[in-house]
Structure formats: structure tokens, C-alpha cells
Write an enzyme that holds these catalytic residues in place. Structure first.
Site, PDB file in Angstrom:
ATOM      1  CG  HIS A   1      -3.406   5.045  -0.296  1.00  0.00           C
ATOM      2  ND1 HIS A   1      -3.547   3.731  -0.659  1.00  0.00           N
ATOM      3  CD2 HIS A   1      -4.137   5.775  -1.181  1.00  0.00           C
ATOM      4  CE1 HIS A   1      -4.341   3.664  -1.726  1.00  0.00           C
ATOM      5  NE2 HIS A   1      -4.710   4.887  -2.064  1.00  0.00           N
TER       6      HIS A   1
ATOM      7  CG  ASP B   1      -2.033   0.889   1.265  1.00  0.00           C
ATOM      8  OD1 ASP B   1      -1.948   1.925   0.593  1.00  0.00           O
ATOM      9  OD2 ASP B   1      -3.038   0.580   1.932  1.00  0.00           O
TER      10      ASP B   1
HETATM   11  C1  B12 Z   1      -4.692   9.902  -3.048  1.00  0.00           C
HETATM   12  C2  B12 Z   1      -5.190   8.501  -3.293  1.00  0.00           C
HETATM   13  C3  B12 Z   1      -4.371   7.644  -4.012  1.00  0.00           C
HETATM   14  C4  B12 Z   1      -2.989   8.023  -4.478  1.00  0.00           C
HETATM   15  C5  B12 Z   1      -2.029   7.889  -3.292  1.00  0.00           C
HETATM   16  C6  B12 Z   1      -0.855   8.855  -3.378  1.00  0.00           C
HETATM   17  C7  B12 Z   1       0.045   8.708  -2.183  1.00  0.00           C
HETATM   18  N1  B12 Z   1       1.271   8.305  -2.414  1.00  0.00           N
HETATM   19  O1  B12 Z   1      -0.341   8.939  -1.064  1.00  0.00           O
HETATM   20  C8  B12 Z   1      -2.746   6.968  -5.591  1.00  0.00           C
HETATM   21  C9  B12 Z   1      -3.165   7.548  -6.929  1.00  0.00           C
HETATM   22  C10 B12 Z   1      -1.307   6.466  -5.738  1.00  0.00           C
HETATM   23  C11 B12 Z   1      -3.717   5.886  -5.210  1.00  0.00           C
HETATM   24  C12 B12 Z   1      -3.615   4.607  -5.666  1.00  0.00           C
HETATM   25  C13 B12 Z   1      -4.547   3.633  -5.401  1.00  0.00           C
HETATM   26  N2  B12 Z   1      -5.709   3.796  -4.733  1.00  0.00           N
HETATM   27 CO1  B12 Z   1      -6.166   5.356  -3.756  1.00  0.00          CO
HETATM   28  N3  B12 Z   1      -6.899   6.876  -2.988  1.00  0.00           N
HETATM   29  C14 B12 Z   1      -6.441   8.080  -2.805  1.00  0.00           C
HETATM   30  C15 B12 Z   1      -7.518   8.938  -2.098  1.00  0.00           C
HETATM   31  C16 B12 Z   1      -8.191   9.787  -3.172  1.00  0.00           C
HETATM   32  C17 B12 Z   1      -7.049   9.839  -1.002  1.00  0.00           C
HETATM   33  C18 B12 Z   1      -6.162   9.168   0.069  1.00  0.00           C
HETATM   34  C19 B12 Z   1      -5.676  10.196   1.029  1.00  0.00           C
HETATM   35  O2  B12 Z   1      -4.520  10.632   0.935  1.00  0.00           O
HETATM   36  N4  B12 Z   1      -6.542  10.669   1.934  1.00  0.00           N
HETATM   37  C20 B12 Z   1      -6.240  11.670   2.919  1.00  0.00           C
HETATM   38  C21 B12 Z   1      -5.790  11.043   4.239  1.00  0.00           C
HETATM   39  C22 B12 Z   1      -5.524  12.114   5.264  1.00  0.00           C
HETATM   40  O3  B12 Z   1      -6.796  10.176   4.716  1.00  0.00           O
HETATM   41  P1  B12 Z   1      -6.664   8.629   4.891  1.00  0.00           P
HETATM   42  O4  B12 Z   1      -5.599   8.120   3.953  1.00  0.00           O
HETATM   43  O5  B12 Z   1      -7.984   7.995   4.775  1.00  0.00           O
HETATM   44  O6  B12 Z   1      -6.141   8.419   6.378  1.00  0.00           O
HETATM   45  C23 B12 Z   1      -6.876   8.885   7.498  1.00  0.00           C
HETATM   46  C24 B12 Z   1      -7.921   7.900   8.036  1.00  0.00           C
HETATM   47  O7  B12 Z   1      -8.234   6.863   7.126  1.00  0.00           O
HETATM   48  C25 B12 Z   1      -7.344   7.376   9.274  1.00  0.00           C
HETATM   49  N5  B12 Z   1      -6.556   6.153   9.285  1.00  0.00           N
HETATM   50  C26 B12 Z   1      -5.766   5.630   8.342  1.00  0.00           C
HETATM   51  N6  B12 Z   1      -5.151   4.529   8.796  1.00  0.00           N
HETATM   52  C27 B12 Z   1      -5.538   4.320  10.047  1.00  0.00           C
HETATM   53  C28 B12 Z   1      -5.212   3.358  10.986  1.00  0.00           C
HETATM   54  C29 B12 Z   1      -5.778   3.387  12.252  1.00  0.00           C
HETATM   55  C30 B12 Z   1      -5.420   2.347  13.245  1.00  0.00           C
HETATM   56  C31 B12 Z   1      -6.675   4.434  12.581  1.00  0.00           C
HETATM   57  C32 B12 Z   1      -7.272   4.476  13.905  1.00  0.00           C
HETATM   58  C33 B12 Z   1      -7.000   5.403  11.635  1.00  0.00           C
HETATM   59  C34 B12 Z   1      -6.425   5.353  10.395  1.00  0.00           C
HETATM   60  O8  B12 Z   1      -6.519   8.399   9.741  1.00  0.00           O
HETATM   61  C35 B12 Z   1      -5.931   9.085   8.626  1.00  0.00           C
HETATM   62  C36 B12 Z   1      -5.710  10.486   8.987  1.00  0.00           C
HETATM   63  O9  B12 Z   1      -6.890  11.178   9.272  1.00  0.00           O
HETATM   64  C37 B12 Z   1      -8.503   7.838  -1.554  1.00  0.00           C
HETATM   65  C38 B12 Z   1      -9.935   8.245  -1.467  1.00  0.00           C
HETATM   66  C39 B12 Z   1     -10.226   9.060  -0.267  1.00  0.00           C
HETATM   67  N7  B12 Z   1     -10.820  10.191  -0.468  1.00  0.00           N
HETATM   68  O10 B12 Z   1      -9.865   8.680   0.872  1.00  0.00           O
HETATM   69  C40 B12 Z   1      -8.277   6.701  -2.535  1.00  0.00           C
HETATM   70  C41 B12 Z   1      -8.474   5.279  -2.084  1.00  0.00           C
HETATM   71  C42 B12 Z   1      -7.856   5.074  -0.701  1.00  0.00           C
HETATM   72  N8  B12 Z   1      -7.717   4.519  -3.069  1.00  0.00           N
HETATM   73  C43 B12 Z   1      -8.293   3.416  -3.399  1.00  0.00           C
HETATM   74  C44 B12 Z   1      -7.763   2.509  -4.367  1.00  0.00           C
HETATM   75  C45 B12 Z   1      -8.645   1.337  -4.723  1.00  0.00           C
HETATM   76  C46 B12 Z   1      -6.498   2.704  -4.945  1.00  0.00           C
HETATM   77  C47 B12 Z   1      -5.827   1.793  -5.949  1.00  0.00           C
HETATM   78  C48 B12 Z   1      -5.999   0.310  -5.687  1.00  0.00           C
HETATM   79  C49 B12 Z   1      -6.377   2.187  -7.316  1.00  0.00           C
HETATM   80  C50 B12 Z   1      -5.898   1.289  -8.427  1.00  0.00           C
HETATM   81  N9  B12 Z   1      -6.741   0.370  -8.827  1.00  0.00           N
HETATM   82  O11 B12 Z   1      -4.784   1.439  -8.889  1.00  0.00           O
HETATM   83  C51 B12 Z   1      -4.371   2.252  -5.889  1.00  0.00           C
HETATM   84  C52 B12 Z   1      -3.564   1.448  -4.865  1.00  0.00           C
HETATM   85  C53 B12 Z   1      -2.073   1.741  -4.934  1.00  0.00           C
HETATM   86  C54 B12 Z   1      -1.304   1.118  -3.811  1.00  0.00           C
HETATM   87  N10 B12 Z   1      -0.462   0.183  -4.099  1.00  0.00           N
HETATM   88  O12 B12 Z   1      -1.513   1.461  -2.687  1.00  0.00           O
HETATM   89  C55 B12 Z   1      -9.605   3.200  -2.710  1.00  0.00           C
HETATM   90  C56 B12 Z   1      -9.548   2.118  -1.625  1.00  0.00           C
HETATM   91  C57 B12 Z   1     -10.839   1.322  -1.634  1.00  0.00           C
HETATM   92  C58 B12 Z   1     -10.949   0.266  -0.592  1.00  0.00           C
HETATM   93  N11 B12 Z   1     -10.058   0.135   0.382  1.00  0.00           N
HETATM   94  O13 B12 Z   1     -11.903  -0.432  -0.668  1.00  0.00           O
HETATM   95  C59 B12 Z   1      -9.925   4.652  -2.181  1.00  0.00           C
HETATM   96  C60 B12 Z   1     -10.704   4.687  -0.871  1.00  0.00           C
HETATM   97  C61 B12 Z   1     -10.744   5.356  -3.303  1.00  0.00           C
HETATM   98  C62 B12 Z   1     -12.087   4.700  -3.502  1.00  0.00           C
HETATM   99  N12 B12 Z   1     -13.107   5.209  -2.898  1.00  0.00           N
HETATM  100  O14 B12 Z   1     -12.172   3.738  -4.233  1.00  0.00           O
HETATM  101  N13 B12 Z   1      -4.671   6.354  -4.380  1.00  0.00           N
END
Ligand code: B12
Lengths: 476, 140
Positions: free
Chosen positions: B19, B17
């Protein structure tokens, strides 16, 4: 003229080099055979007589030396996780020119303790835990060491929070304290430990090894030879404040018993798509392969490459190869020039394989991991792909008739695409064996040492990566 | 920033992963709350979590997974911790740990069975995680 004498006490040869600091040039060199450790003074005198024959009588303003005599500097290290603090400790000791006799991880066992008791090291490097991290492992290891009857210098370079306890436990050891080799996760801090190892080498080990008599002849620095070579190549690569070096490089020293590889440069991933994993890599890195050498350690090369392939590359029947190998092993002092054609071919192949195997173990590895998202790249270890210079040193490389081909073995090869070795490089030959001398001189006169190296190392030309096809065609 | 509470966390995004954003926010929030944090970044293997937890003497491992393959990546982590002498270390997981919209109660149950002490649904804020950490580690 300002003559300075540089001495390299080896296990079989004592080499001397006279340098004129004023003209920044080498006045002469010579060497003498030393059979036993007790001979060291005699070997030196003989070498000096021979040198005087070439240079005339000189009054040296200082005499500086490095030494790998008397078995080198034997160091044992202990850490917690094998690939983390134990590895950091190992890298630290190697870079200080040590001969690592054991790397322990986790808690020392009774068996480990017996081994230490039976053959105590010159220095024990005690590490484990990041600062503020795991305290239990290093403390219990200190306690276990204290239960031994032998006493040896210990360097504490682990979790600071465990220091007070360890100091108390190790009160009757000669103990010195250095900053943690891994202060926080993945970060390597090894220079202070290396300085300390060199200081201990000078202070304690030298006098314990009958080198002290020769010490009166010296006017200062005495360092382990590999550490001198590492400082020479580090200087050559990076230069001084006033003068640039020649840039990132690797150096290979193939000996009879071991093969040393040095690399100077950051070695980080060269592509944004590659993710680095594991412990940070030292900018100036040394590794030594104890099982790879062209006389005493031929078996290690055979084990690694395989007798059939080795025979094929030397253009010999496998049976004949085995015969010749036992001949070489029985006569380790045989020089390439007094050999028949077959032996010379074999010698070349052995040296080539030694360079290949040792650089492969030194270089980092790129692995392709197949993820649900497609392939991704991970780098472990040091990336040498962009390093553009290779220095060859050590008997079997210096006397080779085809040194450029040997240098090429240190490069990227299609056979091992995962191994992060240079794509192309300019090869330089340390024809006159000056690296260790320049490393010693660098302690006093880095600018002069740098300029002499730039002048004296012989350029061999540029070599390119190895591709399967041409390897199959046998063309160089 | 709160005063340091002496508790040490190892955090990272597991598996393949990439992200990278969320984990930085978590690192920042945990530090603000007084924890000592070792952030392993993205593409972290189980072995890396364990090595880091051993050396740093961690009190908890916080696993993040966002790309949907968390279940595969997390399997066996608890057993490996036990194996490595980290018996009883607190294990958290959160992010978007499974693909698509599944009943979170089922998901939670499966991760509990895998040995995770707490399992967080999508949208969990860092504050909620900190509250749990404080409670489980006896802070404050
Ligand atoms: C930016 C992004 C990307 C970028 C990442 C760039 C980078 N290097 O960071 C790129 C384009 C590379 C990407 C790729 C992919 N992505 Co993407 N991505 C996103 C996106 C739009 C935003 C992620 C982000 O940065 N959010 C902002 C941060 C602050 O939030 P967060 O990551 O969710 O983390 C917060 C919380 O989740 C929480 N949290 C996280 N971990 C933990 C752990 C614990 C214990 C706790 C308590 C809380 C917690 O706290 C964090 C801080 O507040 C999301 C959609 C979304 N809006 O969330 C999809 C998303 C995560 N991606 C997704 C997917 C499917 C992919 C790909 C598989 C797409 C593909 N087919 O190629 C690939 C996977 C690549 C890989 N090997 O990981 C899906 C995941 C779906 C799922 N899990 O069912 C999402 C949700 C989009 C969607 N709705 O489909 N992605």
C-alpha cells in the site's frame, strides 16, 4: 599521419599500441615481458623496439599510459553500515580501478588499526553517514586513524556535517574532500571520488612506485588499467554526443589471478511487478573477483564449482584433474597452445567457470518472497537481463579456440534462475587487446577511440540463455 | 512549510505490504512539519529500517502497516535496533496494523510489549502523529 603511442604497464607484460589519429586505425601492437618492477623501463624499450619492427620508426605526437604494475592501486575503504556507505565506498574505489585490500564498516577496531599500520594503503577512502546523518562513526574513525604513526592519502567522502571535525583530526594527512558517496539514503554518488582517486594515482602513487622515470616519457594521462577498461566500455556502450554507442553491455576479463566484470547500463527492474531494494547501482560498474583466475586462483574456482563437477565438464577423472591443476599452478605462464589435449580441455573449463562465477557475483539477484498475499519479487543489485552485448577480453578468453561458448557462460542459466544475467547477447572479442589502450585514448579523443573499438572488436555471433536440458545433453 | 526542526525520521511500510499511498502522504506531512524524512517506500524489511536509521542518524522510526500482518512483521524490531546500537530510538507504528476489527486496547498493549513507543489506531491523521513526534522529540 598522426601517430599516438598507448602503453599498458602490466604486472607481467608491458603492452604498446600505436594508433594513427588521422586514419583512425591501429598501426601496430607489441608487448614485452617484465619480470620485476624495476624492469619497467626496460620492458617498455623492448616492447617499443618490437613495435618499431612492425610499424617502422614513428614520431609520436603523444604518449599516454595506464598501469596495473607494482601491485596496482591499493585502497582501503571504511563506511558505517556494510551494505550501505561501506558498499558505496567499495563500488566507488572499484570503479576507479583500485585493488581493494580491505572494507571496514562501523568503528575501526584496534585489530583493524594494527592491520592498517602494518600495511598502509595507497589511499584510504573514509565514508559513513548520509549528509546530516550519523556523524559519530566517521569522526571516531578519523580520530583512530590519526592515532597511527603512518601517514597516507585520505579521501573524505562521508557525512558533510562531520567534515570540520575530521579535517581538524586529520590535519597532518594528505587529505582531500569529495562529496558524500551516499548523500541521502540509497543514493549513490561516486564519480567525484573516482576522479579524485585517479588524480591521486597520477600525482602521488606513480612517483612512489618507481614509475616516475617512465613518466618523463609520457605526455599526460596515466590511469589504473581497470579504470581505463571501464572508461573504454562505458564509451563503447554510450557513445559520444556526436555518435551513438552500441548500447548496454557487459565485459569480462579473465586473468591468471583475478577476474574482472564490467557492466554499463541502468540495470533497473524490467518488470513492474519487481521491487528494487538496497543501494542504487552504478551505471558503469566494475567488480573484481580476487579468488577467481585460471592460473594463480584455480583453487578459488574449484572451491566454488566443486572438483567433481569441474572434472565432469572437462571430461576428466577427478584424480587427473587434481594432477593437472597442480601442473598449471606450478607453471603459470603455460599458454593454451603449447598444451596437450587434456590440459586444453581443462583450461577451457576453468575459463568457462571463471566467466560463470564472476558474472554471477556481479549480476543482481531476484528473490521470490512468499508473503501472506502470495509471492512477490525483490531485486537486489544490477539487472543485466536486457543487456545485449558481451565483450570478452583477457588472455585466457582471447586465446580460446571456443570463445563463443565462454561468452555464453555469462548468460542466464536455468541452474541459477535468480541471477539476473542477459537472456541473449551478441559476443564481441577484444582479440588484439585494445580496450585498455582505447580507454586511455578516450581521455583525449573519445570519438576516435569509439570508432576504432567499433571497427576492431571481432563479432563472434549471438549466444542464447542456457537451459538445463541442453546443458545435460552437453550441446552448446 | 515550518522551519526545519533538525529531527530526522525514517519511515516506510513494513513487510510484504504494497500500500503505497499513505506513506507518501505521511512523508509530505512530516516534511511540512519541519522533519527531515527518509521514506523507504513499500515492502521494507526490518534490516532496511535499521540500516537507514543508522546512516541517517535518525531520531525516530515510523512504521506503517496496512494489510493486516503488522504484528508478524514488527516482531523483533526493537531487539534488532538495540543490537545495532540504536538503543532508545523512538519507534512508532500505525495504519491498519492487525486483521479486522479487534479491541484496540489489546492491540496497543501487544505492540507496546514489542517495544513500540506509540501505537496508532486506524484513521489516525498525520497531524495527530506530528503532535506526538513533537512532544516525544522535544520540538518547539
Ligand atoms: C488501494 C488499496 C489496495 C491497493 C494498493 C495499491 C497501492 N500500491 O497502493 C491493492 C489493490 C494493491 C491492495 C491490495 C491489498 N489490500 Co488493500 N486497500 C486499498 C484501500 C482501498 C485504499 C488504501 C489507500 O491507499 N488509502 C489511502 C491512504 C491515504 O490511506 P492509508 O493507506 O490508510 O494511510 C493513512 C492512514 O492509515 C495513516 N497511516 C498509515 N500508516 C501509518 C503509520 C503511523 C505511525 C501513523 C501515525 C499513521 C499511519 O496515515 C495515512 C495518511 O493519511 C484500502 C481500504 C481503505 N479505504 O483504506 C484497502 C485495504 C488497506 N486493503 C486491505 C487488504 C486486505 C488488501 C489485500 C490483502 C487484499 C488481498 N486479499 O489481496 C491486498 C494486500 C496486498 C499487499 N501485499 O499489500 C484491507 C486491510 C484490512 C486489514 N488490515 O485488516 C483494507 C483496509 C480494505 C479492507 N477494508 O478490507 N489494496
Amino acid at each position: 599521419m598522426r601517430p599516438v603511442l598507448l602503453i599498458d604497464f602490466g604486472s607481467t607484460f608491458t603492452k604498446v599500441t600505436a594508433v594513427d589519429l588521422e586514419a583512425e586505425r591501429i598501426l601496430g601492437r607489441s608487448s614485452a615481458f617484465t619480470t620485476a618492477d624495476s624492469d619497467i623501463g626496460r620492458g617498455l624499450n623492448l616492447a617499443l623496439d618490437r613495435l618499431a619492427d612492425k610499424t617502422g620508426d614513428l614520431v609520436y605526437e603523444s604518449r599516454l599510459a595506464c598501469s596495473s604494475a607494482a601491485g596496482g592501486l591499493r585502497v582501503m575503504v571504511s563506511g558505517l553500515v556494510p551494505e550501505l556507505t561501506a558498499e558505496a565506498a567499495r563500488l566507488a574505489a572499484l570503479g576507479a580501478g583500485a585493488k581493494i585490500c580491505r572494507v571496514f564498516s562501523h568503528q575501526l577496531t584496534r585489530c583493524d588499526l594494527t592491520e592498517i599500520e602494518e600495511n598502509p594503503p595507497d589511499i584510504f577512502l573514509l565514508t559513513g553517514g548520509t549528509d546530516g546523518g550519523n556523524r559519530q562513526c566517521i569522526t571516531s574513525n578519523a580520530e583512530r586513524l590519526a592515532s597511527l604513526t603512518s601517514r597516507f592519502p585520505i579521501i573524505f567522502a562521508g557525512n558533510r556535517s562531520a567534515l570540520d571535525d575530521c579535517e581538524r583530526l586529520l590535519a597532518d594527512f594528505p587529505l582531500t574532500v569529495c562529496p558524500n558517496v551516499m548523500p541521502c539514503f540509497g543514493e549513490l554518488r561516486i564519480e567525484p571520488v573516482q576522479k579524485e582517486i585517479r588524480r591521486l594515482f597520477l600525482e602521488r602513487i606513480v612517483s612512489a612506485r618507481g614509475l616516475s622515470r617512465t613518466r618523463e616519457l609520457l605526455s599526460g594521462i596515466l590511469m589504473p588499467t581497470p579504470s581505463a577498461i571501464l572508461s573504454a566500455v562505458t564509451l563503447l556502450a554510450g557513445g559520444t554526443k556526436e555518435e551513438p554507442g552500441i548500447g548496454d553491455l557487459i565485459a569480462v576479463d579473465v586473468g591468471g589471478a583475478t577476474t574482472d566484470v564490467y557492466s554499463v547500463g541502468q540495470g533497473e527492474p524490467d518488470d513492474a511487478g519487481i521491487i528494487f531494494k538496497g543501494l542504487e547501482e552504478p551505471y558503469a560498474k566494475r567488480t573484481v573477483e580476487g579468488d577467481i583466475g585460471v592460473r594463480y586462483s584455480i583453487q578459488g574456482i574449484i572451491d566454488e564449482v566443486g572438483p567433481d563437477r569441474l572434472a565432469c565438464e572437462a571430461d576428466l577423472e577427478t584424480g587427473r584433474l587434481v594432477q593437472l591443476v597442480s601442473h598449471l599452478t606450478a607453471q603459470p605462464f603455460l599458454l593454451p597452445e603449447d598444451q596437450g589435449e587434456e590440459l586444453r580441455r581443462l583450461d577451457h573449463t576453468l575459463a568457462a567457470s571463471a566467466v560463470d562465477v564472476a558474472t554471477r557475483r556481479h549480476a543482481g539477484v531476484l528473490s521470490r518472497v512468499y508473503t501472506p498475499m502470495g509471492p512477490a519479487w525483490l531485486q537486489k543489485g544490477k539487472n543485466l537481463r536486457q543487456m545485449e552485448r558481451i565483450i570478452l577480453t583477457g588472455g585466457s578468453l582471447i586465446y580460446s579456440t571456443r570463445p563463443l561458448e565462454l561468452a555464453r557462460q555469462a548468460l542466464y542459466s536455468d541452474r541459477h534462475p535468480e541471477s539476473l544475467r542477459p537472456y541473449r547477447a551478441q559476443a564481441l572479442l577484444d582479440q588484439d587487446y585494445i580496450l585498455s589502450a582505447m580507454g586511455v585514448l578516450a581521455e583525449r579523443e573519445p570519438g576516435i577511440a569509439l570508432r576504432i573499438m567499433k571497427k576492431e572488436l571481432t563479432p563472434l555471433g549471438v549466444c542464447h540463455r542456457r537451459q538445463d536440458q541442453e546443458e545435460a545433453n552437453g550441446s552448446a | 512549510m515550518e522551519q526545519e526542526n533538525g529531527k530526522r525520521l525514517v519511515i516506510g511500510v513494513i513487510g510484504a505490504d504494497v500500500h503505497a499511498v499513505g506513506i507518501r502522504i505521511l512523508e509530505f506531512a512530516f516534511r511540512q512539519a519541519g522533519f527531515q524524512v527518509t521514506n523507504l517506500g513499500v515492502m521494507v524489511s526490518q534490516e532496511e529500517f535499521i540500516g537507514a536509521a543508522l546512516e541517517t542518524g535518525a531520531d525516530a522510526i515510523v512504521v506503517s502497516s496496512l494489510y493486516g500482518h503488522g504484528e508478524l512483521d514488527c516482531r523483533g524490531l526493537r531487539d534488532k535496533c538495540d543490537e545495532a546500537g540504536l538503543e532508545g530510538i523512538l519507534l512508532y507504528v500505525g495504519g491498519n496494523i492487525v486483521v479486522g476489527k479487534q479491541d484496540f486496547n489489546d492491540v496497543e498493549k501487544r505492540f507496546h510489549e514489542m517495544g513500540f513507543d506509540r501505537v496508532f489506531p486506524p484513521g489516525t491523521t498525520p497531524e495527530q502523529a506530528i503532535e506526538c513526534l513533537n512532544k516525544d522529540l522535544g520540538v518547539g
